[in-house]
Design a protein around this motif. Structure first.
Motif, PDB file in Angstrom:
ATOM      1  N   GLU A   6      26.450  30.589  15.143  1.00  0.00           N
ATOM      2  CA  GLU A   6      26.579  31.029  13.750  1.00  0.00           C
ATOM      3  C   GLU A   6      25.585  32.132  13.424  1.00  0.00           C
ATOM      4  O   GLU A   6      24.524  32.221  14.040  1.00  0.00           O
ATOM      5  N   GLY A   9      23.440  33.479   7.572  1.00  0.00           N
ATOM      6  CA  GLY A   9      22.765  32.724   6.531  1.00  0.00           C
ATOM      7  C   GLY A   9      21.603  33.513   5.944  1.00  0.00           C
ATOM      8  O   GLY A   9      21.254  34.590   6.415  1.00  0.00           O
ATOM      9  N   LEU A  20      29.249  33.981   6.315  1.00  0.00           N
ATOM     10  CA  LEU A  20      28.831  33.401   7.576  1.00  0.00           C
ATOM     11  C   LEU A  20      29.837  33.754   8.661  1.00  0.00           C
ATOM     12  O   LEU A  20      31.034  33.832   8.407  1.00  0.00           O
ATOM     13  N   TRP A  36      33.931  24.530   9.033  1.00  0.00           N
ATOM     14  CA  TRP A  36      32.520  24.562   8.665  1.00  0.00           C
ATOM     15  C   TRP A  36      32.132  23.254   8.001  1.00  0.00           C
ATOM     16  O   TRP A  36      32.894  22.699   7.199  1.00  0.00           O
ATOM     17  N   ARG A  38      28.354  21.298   6.346  1.00  0.00           N
ATOM     18  CA  ARG A  38      27.006  21.605   5.890  1.00  0.00           C
ATOM     19  C   ARG A  38      26.210  20.330   5.700  1.00  0.00           C
ATOM     20  O   ARG A  38      26.774  19.263   5.484  1.00  0.00           O
ATOM     21  N   ARG A  45      25.910  15.089   6.662  1.00  0.00           N
ATOM     22  CA  ARG A  45      26.703  16.286   6.905  1.00  0.00           C
ATOM     23  C   ARG A  45      28.078  16.108   6.263  1.00  0.00           C
ATOM     24  O   ARG A  45      28.691  15.050   6.351  1.00  0.00           O
ATOM     25  N   VAL A  48      33.237  21.273   4.725  1.00  0.00           N
ATOM     26  CA  VAL A  48      33.298  22.377   3.768  1.00  0.00           C
ATOM     27  C   VAL A  48      34.678  23.041   3.792  1.00  0.00           C
ATOM     28  O   VAL A  48      35.333  23.161   2.761  1.00  0.00           O
ATOM     29  N   ASP A  90      24.714  24.527  -3.186  1.00  0.00           N
ATOM     30  CA  ASP A  90      25.291  24.958  -1.914  1.00  0.00           C
ATOM     31  C   ASP A  90      24.217  25.109  -0.835  1.00  0.00           C
ATOM     32  O   ASP A  90      24.539  25.367   0.329  1.00  0.00           O
ATOM     33  N   TYR A  94      24.438  25.244   7.450  1.00  0.00           N
ATOM     34  CA  TYR A  94      25.881  25.323   7.660  1.00  0.00           C
ATOM     35  C   TYR A  94      26.166  25.367   9.154  1.00  0.00           C
ATOM     36  O   TYR A  94      25.566  26.149   9.897  1.00  0.00           O
ATOM     37  N   TYR A  95      27.107  24.519   9.564  1.00  0.00           N
ATOM     38  CA  TYR A  95      27.449  24.389  10.969  1.00  0.00           C
ATOM     39  C   TYR A  95      28.914  24.746  11.195  1.00  0.00           C
ATOM     40  O   TYR A  95      29.805  24.293  10.457  1.00  0.00           O
ATOM     41  N   CYS A  96      29.153  25.509  12.214  1.00  0.00           N
ATOM     42  CA  CYS A  96      30.511  25.787  12.661  1.00  0.00           C
ATOM     43  C   CYS A  96      30.956  24.642  13.567  1.00  0.00           C
ATOM     44  O   CYS A  96      30.143  24.094  14.329  1.00  0.00           O
ATOM     45  N   GLY A 114      23.743  25.944  13.792  1.00  0.00           N
ATOM     46  CA  GLY A 114      23.525  25.910  12.355  1.00  0.00           C
ATOM     47  C   GLY A 114      22.835  27.159  11.841  1.00  0.00           C
ATOM     48  O   GLY A 114      22.061  27.803  12.556  1.00  0.00           O
TER      49      GLY A 114
END
Length: 121
Positions: A6, A9, A20, A36, A38, A45, A48, A90, A94-96, A114
């Motif tokens: 990722e 950010g 992102l 995604w 978060r 977690r 999203v 928000d 954030y994780y893919c 992340g």
């Protein structure tokens, strides 16, 4: 196998925008449902957004619907999350994620490292 990295950010004021990116390696990327998640401090977690292999079907958490847009480019092996009208809530890492399950939207086995998003009020 898919590896995910990722980027994009950062720190932004409330009402601002960020995009992102998630760059994927692996020949099977284009077949995966990508998404995604978060995680905010002290919270679990959470999902999203996600999209199917062509990007034509998308899924969003209610909290981001109308503000965030997920898209993908299968030529560049990249998934994007455009985040507009950002709010302090928000703020999260954030994780893919790759290979999410339909229809549960449970995460798949492939995670990026992340990227931190911080929204100031």
């Amino acid at each position: 196998q898919v590896q995910l990295v990722e980027s994009g950010g950062g720190l932004v004021q409330a009402g601002g925008s960020l995009r992102l990116s998630c760059a994927a390696s692996g020949r099977t990327f284009k077949y995966y449902l990508m998404g995604w998640f978060r995680q905010a401090p002290g919270k679990e977690r959470e999902f999203v957004a996600a999209c199917n292999w062509s990007g034509t079907t998308t899924y969003y958490a209610d909290s981001v619907k109308g503000r965030f847009t997920i898209s993908r480019d299968n030529v560049r092996n990249t998934v994007y999350l455009q985040m507009n009208s950002l709010k302090p809530e928000d703020t999260a890492v954030y994780y893919c994620n790759g290979d999410l399950n339909i229809p549960t939207l449970r995460p798949g086995d492939y995670w990026g490292q992340g990227t931190q998003v911080t929204v100031s009020s």
